[in-house]
Design a protein around this motif. Structure first.
Motif, PDB file in Angstrom:
ATOM      1  N   HIS A  61      25.037  18.112  -6.457  1.00 38.81           N
ATOM      2  CA  HIS A  61      25.217  19.137  -5.536  1.00 38.81           C
ATOM      3  C   HIS A  61      24.411  18.406  -4.060  1.00 38.81           C
ATOM      4  N   THR A  62      24.333  17.364  -4.139  1.00 39.66           N
ATOM      5  CA  THR A  62      23.784  16.425  -2.888  1.00 39.66           C
ATOM      6  C   THR A  62      24.647  17.004  -1.559  1.00 39.66           C
ATOM      7  N   PRO A  63      26.062  17.098  -1.966  1.00 40.00           N
ATOM      8  CA  PRO A  63      26.816  17.350  -0.744  1.00 40.00           C
ATOM      9  C   PRO A  63      26.624  18.460   0.153  1.00 40.00           C
ATOM     10  N   THR A  64      25.595  19.283  -0.389  1.00 41.79           N
ATOM     11  CA  THR A  64      25.085  20.370   0.325  1.00 41.79           C
ATOM     12  C   THR A  64      24.884  20.095   1.806  1.00 41.79           C
ATOM     13  N   ALA A  65      23.987  18.851   2.041  1.00 46.64           N
ATOM     14  CA  ALA A  65      23.622  18.317   3.392  1.00 46.64           C
ATOM     15  C   ALA A  65      24.664  18.121   4.102  1.00 46.64           C
ATOM     16  N   GLY A  66      25.938  18.365   3.687  1.00 46.70           N
ATOM     17  CA  GLY A  66      27.252  18.164   4.633  1.00 46.70           C
ATOM     18  C   GLY A  66      27.402  19.147   5.581  1.00 46.70           C
ATOM     19  N   ALA A  67      26.612  20.292   5.315  1.00 43.36           N
ATOM     20  CA  ALA A  67      26.451  21.249   6.195  1.00 43.36           C
ATOM     21  C   ALA A  67      25.961  21.011   7.391  1.00 43.36           C
ATOM     22  N   MET A  68      25.160  19.933   7.397  1.00 45.03           N
ATOM     23  CA  MET A  68      24.357  19.308   8.549  1.00 45.03           C
ATOM     24  C   MET A  68      25.335  18.333   9.248  1.00 45.03           C
ATOM     25  N   GLY A  69      26.332  17.775   8.758  1.00 43.78           N
ATOM     26  CA  GLY A  69      27.101  16.625   9.303  1.00 43.78           C
ATOM     27  C   GLY A  69      26.598  15.365   8.793  1.00 43.78           C
ATOM     28  N   THR A  70      26.055  15.631   7.497  1.00 43.61           N
ATOM     29  CA  THR A  70      25.669  14.250   6.893  1.00 43.61           C
ATOM     30  C   THR A  70      26.591  13.975   5.809  1.00 43.61           C
ATOM     31  N   LEU A  71      26.835  12.801   5.690  1.00 46.27           N
ATOM     32  CA  LEU A  71      27.942  12.060   4.626  1.00 46.27           C
ATOM     33  C   LEU A  71      27.132  12.303   3.428  1.00 46.27           C
ATOM     34  N   ALA A  72      26.990  13.381   2.514  1.00 43.80           N
ATOM     35  CA  ALA A  72      25.890  13.273   1.339  1.00 43.80           C
ATOM     36  C   ALA A  72      26.875  13.248   0.202  1.00 43.80           C
ATOM     37  N   ILE A  73      26.500  12.241  -0.639  1.00 41.09           N
ATOM     38  CA  ILE A  73      27.158  12.197  -1.849  1.00 41.09           C
ATOM     39  C   ILE A  73      26.307  12.153  -3.203  1.00 41.09           C
ATOM     40  N   GLY A  74      26.753  13.048  -4.259  1.00 47.18           N
ATOM     41  CA  GLY A  74      26.021  12.714  -5.400  1.00 47.18           C
ATOM     42  C   GLY A  74      26.217  11.557  -6.327  1.00 47.18           C
TER      43      GLY A  74
ATOM     44  N   GLY B 263      39.767  18.755  -6.124  1.00 45.27           N
ATOM     45  CA  GLY B 263      39.147  17.638  -5.296  1.00 45.27           C
ATOM     46  C   GLY B 263      38.763  16.360  -5.468  1.00 45.27           C
ATOM     47  N   VAL B 264      39.259  15.853  -6.649  1.00 50.89           N
ATOM     48  CA  VAL B 264      38.878  14.482  -7.121  1.00 50.89           C
ATOM     49  C   VAL B 264      39.457  13.430  -6.195  1.00 50.89           C
ATOM     50  N   GLY B 265      38.694  12.585  -5.781  1.00 46.03           N
ATOM     51  CA  GLY B 265      39.018  11.562  -4.724  1.00 46.03           C
ATOM     52  C   GLY B 265      39.413  12.030  -3.330  1.00 46.03           C
ATOM     53  N   LYS B 266      38.475  13.185  -3.101  1.00 45.59           N
ATOM     54  CA  LYS B 266      38.917  13.631  -1.692  1.00 45.59           C
ATOM     55  C   LYS B 266      37.594  14.108  -1.034  1.00 45.59           C
ATOM     56  N   ILE B 267      37.536  13.940   0.136  1.00 44.59           N
ATOM     57  CA  ILE B 267      36.389  14.571   0.925  1.00 44.59           C
ATOM     58  C   ILE B 267      36.996  15.815   1.674  1.00 44.59           C
ATOM     59  N   PHE B 268      36.180  16.871   1.872  1.00 45.75           N
ATOM     60  CA  PHE B 268      36.739  17.984   2.525  1.00 45.75           C
ATOM     61  C   PHE B 268      35.857  18.108   3.996  1.00 45.75           C
ATOM     62  N   GLU B 269      36.776  18.012   5.017  1.00 47.85           N
ATOM     63  CA  GLU B 269      36.129  18.007   6.269  1.00 47.85           C
ATOM     64  C   GLU B 269      36.370  19.318   7.055  1.00 47.85           C
TER      65      GLU B 269
ATOM     66  N   SER C 263      31.860  17.213   0.895  1.00 50.69           N
ATOM     67  CA  SER C 263      32.404  18.173   2.024  1.00 50.69           C
ATOM     68  C   SER C 263      31.500  17.822   3.297  1.00 50.69           C
ATOM     69  N   ILE C 264      32.057  18.045   4.340  1.00 50.71           N
ATOM     70  CA  ILE C 264      31.323  17.820   5.448  1.00 50.71           C
ATOM     71  C   ILE C 264      31.847  18.718   6.768  1.00 50.71           C
ATOM     72  N   PHE C 265      30.864  19.019   7.454  1.00 54.28           N
ATOM     73  CA  PHE C 265      31.110  19.944   8.672  1.00 54.28           C
ATOM     74  C   PHE C 265      30.680  19.428   9.818  1.00 54.28           C
ATOM     75  N   PRO C 266      31.085  19.777  11.115  1.00 57.40           N
ATOM     76  CA  PRO C 266      30.722  18.970  12.341  1.00 57.40           C
ATOM     77  C   PRO C 266      29.337  19.253  12.600  1.00 57.40           C
ATOM     78  N   SER C 267      28.648  18.604  13.358  1.00 55.46           N
ATOM     79  CA  SER C 267      27.252  18.936  13.904  1.00 55.46           C
ATOM     80  C   SER C 267      27.486  19.396  15.283  1.00 55.46           C
ATOM     81  N   ASP C 268      27.360  20.723  15.583  1.00 53.68           N
ATOM     82  CA  ASP C 268      27.833  21.335  16.777  1.00 53.68           C
ATOM     83  C   ASP C 268      26.745  21.938  17.225  1.00 53.68           C
ATOM     84  N   GLU C 269      26.939  23.159  18.156  1.00 61.42           N
ATOM     85  CA  GLU C 269      26.076  23.976  18.737  1.00 61.42           C
ATOM     86  C   GLU C 269      25.316  24.844  17.571  1.00 61.42           C
ATOM     87  N   VAL C 270      25.820  25.160  16.537  1.00 62.63           N
ATOM     88  CA  VAL C 270      25.334  25.954  15.452  1.00 62.63           C
ATOM     89  C   VAL C 270      24.305  25.103  14.652  1.00 62.63           C
TER      90      VAL C 270
END
Ligand code: MIC
Ligand code: SF4
Length: 644
Positions: free
Chosen positions: A121-134, A187-193, A222-229
């Motif tokens: 679950h390292t990808p949790t940090a994708g919420a911050m716009g980090t490319l986080a991989i388990g 989602g195997v072999g995929k990154i969700f942006e 998975s990754i989110f933008p790093s924005d105003e939020v």
């Protein structure tokens, strides 16, 4: 060329390779994280690799899973990890400080950086716009030593969120919608942006729920933008200097786009025993619940628990319900205590657990026989709760709290809407995070008696022969391969002891049969090894003499863990060959090295059945060398020798 967020981070961290989906690439890693159930092995491996100190910008060791101390083992492991952190220059987040993913999001994750963690679950940090991989422990150990992380370039899927979530529908329902649509292997072999106007209403902890459970899709991350939020969240954590804007360029392209209209969503639940068995809450309405658990790295943020507190304010849970709450971090718990919400939860009858993984990994709170357990967690695999006959259902904190109060699964939408905003200031106290001493300080590793040597494979022989020890179905999880309830987690640094439990949820007799036969082969269906990153699911089979796994397909992390242990991950060319293999069949692979070097299609002779069939070894040139060397440890050592 217009770039999406993933491409931007990958291109600034690329060590080797081309950004072509399916091709092997290597990434420079800025940060690593480990937790305690995978961490002991990581630090033993780091020691075996002979690295003197980490070369990453920041590495953090968390003590968060193995917190139940019914014997000396877990405390010993914590003491070992703490000593390794000090010796090798790693921050150590002590037991009680919280679950790695929640704390990392709060205190360490940085937009635009790469993070590799020995937890799926390292990808949790994708919420911050980090490319986080388990990843498996060996890969994390190598990255800590400054080595690049190798992976196949994933496809990049744009998840476009439009519209606005209706009242009582939350982030959990967005990711459950994706699981319902795509399944646990979608989602195997995929990154969700993630993109779209729907993002503005999702706070960083809500984005984290989605990024976290992207792991259940089998996604690389998975990754989110790093924005105003993101900036608001970092400001509230007193870390605004870590912020940088990171969004997809106008016109950036993706391999696939999925659109979700948030306004059309309803509260959802995943039914036993898979996170993709999703139905609406309404379909399960009036199902009696015996246990409700709120917590885990998916849904135990401050706002999640505040929502639960406001729902349960002034109420008492019915006599047949046990409600347990595990706050995700000490920050969450102290803030709940400070504003009185904790007292409200306690008054309603909640049992408050420490800030740790707890029941999510079966560390206590195993439900009663045949119970219905409603949880805000991310996994409901068979037997994971510690009670094989219990049915675990996954839902949002809102649905969990309302159902705990009513005593049955309840659609909350007839109630007054909740309004619980994300705070503008979090209480920051890092006094349970130990900074490593300066380089050169003498620190001894402290190993308890439960820490045993881990198995290392030999170079691949010219031919392999062995018995099919087990034939399994689709979606076998690492919880099947290496179950991890409370009594087995303390054995994570003792592979011989763990071996007695390998694959027992599938077949009780497996460990003794494997020992009697001196090892052999495993056969499985699609998505073999889904779920956790635990490399024990490869190291323990290695200890039992498993030479290869023949499957229809593999989950990403587990396939690499097999390779890193020098076990052949082979895929059937024809589905019928999977169907006709039987337990007890004697298999032979001759002239193996030549076949591997020639391309990777390997002929397998079934001596018992009297026929031959082909299997594929789909690996990169580098992975072939790893296999030939007998795994990543001998391979890395050999490479280091050449350099010297
Ligand atoms: C899990 O959720 O399954 C775990 C326990 O966090 C694992 C790690 C482990 O097995 O130690 C994971 O997700 O990788
Ligand atoms: Fe811990 Fe559960 Fe999260 Fe794994 S999924 S890190 S066990 S809380």
């Amino acid at each position: 060329m217009a770039k999406n967020i993933t491409m931007k981070i990958i291109s600034t961290h690329l060590a080797e390779g081309q950004l072509v989906p399916g091709e092997e690439i290597a990434l420079h890693i800025d940060q690593t994280l480990t937790q305690d159930t995978t961490g002991t092995m990581v630090y033993l491996e780091f020691e075996a690799l002979g690295f003197p100190r980490v070369k990453t910008q920041k590495s953090v060791a968390y003590l968060d899973h193995n917190t139940l101390q019914t014997g000396y083992e877990n405390a010993d492991d914590h003491r070992f990890i703490q000593s390794a952190a000090a010796k090798y220059g790693i921050y150590c987040s002590r037991a009680g400080n919280g679950i790695c993913h929640q704390v990392h999001l709060e205190r360490f994750a940085v937009p635009g950086q790469t993070l590799l963690g020995s937890d799926s679950h390292t990808p949790t940090a994708g919420a911050m716009g980090t490319l986080a991989i388990g990843a498996g422990g060996m890969d994390v150990a190598v990255a800590m030593g400054g080595g690049a992380y190798y992976l196949n370039m994933p496809q990049i899927v744009n998840v476009h969120l439009k519209g606005k979530l209706p009242p009582w529908v939350s982030a959990k329902d967005i990711i459950l919608t994706l699981l319902r649509r795509l399944s646990v292997k979608g989602g195997v072999g995929k990154i969700f942006e993630y993109s779209g106007e729907g993002l503005a209403q999702l706070t960083v902890p809500e984005r984290a729920t989605i990024a976290n459970m992207g792991a259940e899709l089998g996604a690389t991350t998975s990754i989110f933008p790093s924005d105003e939020v993101t900036l608001q969240f970092l400001k509230a954590q007193g870390r605004e200097e870590d912020w940088r804007e990171l969004t997809a360029d106008e016109g950036a392209s993706y391999d696939q786009t999925i659109e979700i209209d948030l306004s059309s969503l309803a509260p959802l639940v995943a039914c036993p025993h898979s996170p993709d068995q999703v139905v609406t809450v309404r379909e399960l309405a009036a199902t009696k619940v015996d246990q409700v658990c709120i917590g885990s790295c998916t849904n135990s943020s401050y706002v999640d628990l505040l929502k639960a507190a406001s729902i349960l304010r002034g109420k008492t849970i019915p006599p047949h319900v046990s409600l347990v709450i595990a706050p995700g971090s000490r920050q969450v718990l102290t803030m709940l205590a400070a504003n009185g919400a904790l007292a409200e939860l306690i008054n309603a009858g909640a049992r408050i657990l420490e800030c740790a993984c707890g029941p999510c990994i079966g560390m206590g709170q195993a439900p009663a026989t045949g119970a219905v357990s409603l949880r805000t967690f991310n996994r409901n695999f068979y037997g994971r709760s510690g009670t094989a006959s219990a049915g675990v259902y996954l839902c949002s904190p809102e649905v969990a709290a309302v159902s705990a109060w009513r005593g049955e699964i309840t659609d909350p939408r007839s109630l007054e809407p909740l309004a619980v905003p994300c705070p503008v200031k979090f209480q920051v106290n890092d006094n349970l995070i130990i900074q490593p001493p300066a380089a050169g300080t003498k620190v001894e590793l402290r190993k308890g008696p439960n820490i045993k040597a881990f198995p290392v494979n030999k170079a691949l022989p010219a031919s392999l022969e062995g018995t099919v020890l087990l034939v399994m179905e689709d979606n076998i999880t690492t919880d099947h391969i290496m179950p991890s309830p409370a009594h087995l987690l303390p054995l994570r640094s003792n592979i011989p002891a763990l071996a007695e439990h390998c694959l027992t949820p599938v077949d009780e007799g497996f460990p003794s049969r494997a020992k009697k036969k001196g090892g052999g082969f495993l056969v499985a269906g699609e998505n073999y090894g889904q779920g956790s990153s635990r490399e024990h699911a490869a190291l323990v089979p290695l200890y039992l003499g498993i030479k290869g796994v023949l499957a229809l397909s593999f989950a990403r992390i587990h396939k690499v863990n097999l390779l890193n242990s020098g076990i052949l991950p082979l895929t059937f060319v024809e589905k019928e060959d999977y169907a006709r293999l039987q337990k007890g069949d004697q298999l032979v692979m001759e002239d193996l090295l030549r076949q591997i070097l020639a391309g990777g299609m390997i002929m397998v002779q079934n001596k018992t059945g009297g026929y031959s069939f082909p299997v594929n070894l789909t690996v990169s040139a580098r992975q072939k060398e790893i296999l030939l060397a007998g795994g990543l440890l001998p391979y890395t050592r050999k490479k280091a020798e050449y350099r010297e």
